[in-house]
Enzyme design. Structure first.
Site, PDB file in Angstrom:
ATOM      1  N   HIS A  57       1.265  -1.308   0.143  1.00 20.13           N
ATOM      2  CA  HIS A  57       0.437   0.173  -0.205  1.00 20.13           C
ATOM      3  C   HIS A  57       0.903   1.488  -0.146  1.00 20.13           C
ATOM      4  O   HIS A  57       2.137   1.463   0.616  1.00 20.13           O
ATOM      5  CB  HIS A  57      -1.277  -0.090   1.511  1.00 20.13           C
ATOM      6  CG  HIS A  57      -1.383  -0.824   1.163  1.00 20.13           C
ATOM      7  ND1 HIS A  57      -2.803  -1.135   2.505  1.00 20.13           N
ATOM      8  CD2 HIS A  57      -2.527  -1.699  -0.132  1.00 20.13           C
ATOM      9  CE1 HIS A  57      -4.232  -1.641   1.448  1.00 20.13           C
ATOM     10  NE2 HIS A  57      -3.673  -2.535   0.662  1.00 20.13           N
ATOM     11  N   GLU A  59       1.589   4.005   1.962  1.00 23.04           N
ATOM     12  CA  GLU A  59       1.203   5.055   3.001  1.00 23.04           C
ATOM     13  C   GLU A  59       2.652   3.500   3.608  1.00 23.04           C
ATOM     14  O   GLU A  59       3.397   4.353   4.319  1.00 23.04           O
ATOM     15  CB  GLU A  59       0.383   4.413   4.393  1.00 23.04           C
ATOM     16  CG  GLU A  59      -0.536   5.535   4.227  1.00 23.04           C
ATOM     17  CD  GLU A  59      -1.546   4.316   3.088  1.00 23.04           C
ATOM     18  OE1 GLU A  59      -1.553   3.790   2.249  1.00 23.04           O
ATOM     19  OE2 GLU A  59      -3.764   4.455   3.366  1.00 23.04           O
ATOM     20  N   CYS A  87      -5.921   1.913   5.593  1.00 20.29           N
ATOM     21  CA  CYS A  87      -6.314   1.014   5.811  1.00 20.29           C
ATOM     22  C   CYS A  87      -6.055   0.406   7.647  1.00 20.29           C
ATOM     23  O   CYS A  87      -5.041   0.748   8.314  1.00 20.29           O
ATOM     24  CB  CYS A  87      -6.656  -0.242   5.372  1.00 20.29           C
ATOM     25  SG  CYS A  87      -4.774  -1.315   5.446  1.00 20.29           S
ATOM     26  N   CYS A  90      -2.306  -0.339   7.428  1.00 19.74           N
ATOM     27  CA  CYS A  90      -1.717   1.409   7.240  1.00 19.74           C
ATOM     28  C   CYS A  90      -1.835   2.140   8.809  1.00 19.74           C
ATOM     29  O   CYS A  90      -0.724   2.345   8.815  1.00 19.74           O
ATOM     30  CB  CYS A  90      -2.323   1.727   6.322  1.00 19.74           C
ATOM     31  SG  CYS A  90      -1.853   1.165   4.992  1.00 19.74           S
TER      32      CYS A  90
HETATM   33 ZN   LIG Z   1      -3.249  -0.016   3.501  1.00 19.56          ZN
END
Ligand SMILES: [Zn+2]
Length: 167
Positions: A57, A59, A87, A90
């Site tokens: 991801h 991040e 999410c 993260c």
């Molecule tokens: Zn994430």
């Protein structure tokens, strides 16, 4: 300290630029940057499909780069800017890295762990809390996602039509 508006927008634009790079690669356009002392020290955009890796991801990649740059897992004086609400995974990384401030653009009603489904970054049961600012350049951030998914739907529709014409 929570940053002023122009500074927030300046760094969110950097995150948006990252997201646009993801879109070019046919990845869902999500981008993030980590900022320390007014400098970007980590960048990332979603690369999940390309690497078939669930941890890629935006991040996570921005945090990894920042840790590498600082030779430290502690990002205490750092801020993270991301185009979409983080999410669960993260948010966990943000808390573990002890990031001070998170600024995000669009909410994520289906997976957001900051405001939408959970409030992980401000949960006082955990040993670190994060200052959260939501809705930074929200319109631009969500429009990018909408455009991306609309283009996918159109491509799928065109492919179906083509198949039907052949059959
Ligand atoms: Zn994430």
């Amino acid at each position: 300290m929570v940053k002023n508006l122009t500074e927030q927008e300046k760094f969110m634009r950097e995150a948006i630029a990252e997201a646009q790079q993801a879109a070019v690669l046919n990845e869902v356009p999500i981008g993030a940057v980590v900022v320390k002392d007014g400098q970007v020290i980590g960048r990332g955009h979603n690369m999940r499909e390309h690497f078939q890796d669930v941890t890629y991801h935006a991040e996570m990649l921005a945090i990894m780069e920042a840790c590498e740059r600082l030779h430290s897992w502690r990002l205490e004086d750092c801020d993270l800017y991301v185009t979409l609400e983080p999410c669960i995974m993260c948010s966990g990384a943000i808390i573990n890295a002890r990031i001070a401030n998170v600024y995000y653009g669009a909410p994520d009603p289906k997976a957001g762990a900051v405001d939408s489904l959970y409030h992980l970054l401000t949960d006082t049961r955990l040993n670190h809390q994060v200052n959260v600012t939501s809705g930074v350049l929200q319109e631009k951030c969500s429009q990018m996602l909408k455009n991306f998914f609309r283009a996918i739907r159109q491509r799928k529709k065109a492919a179906r039509k083509k198949r039907r014409a052949k059959g």
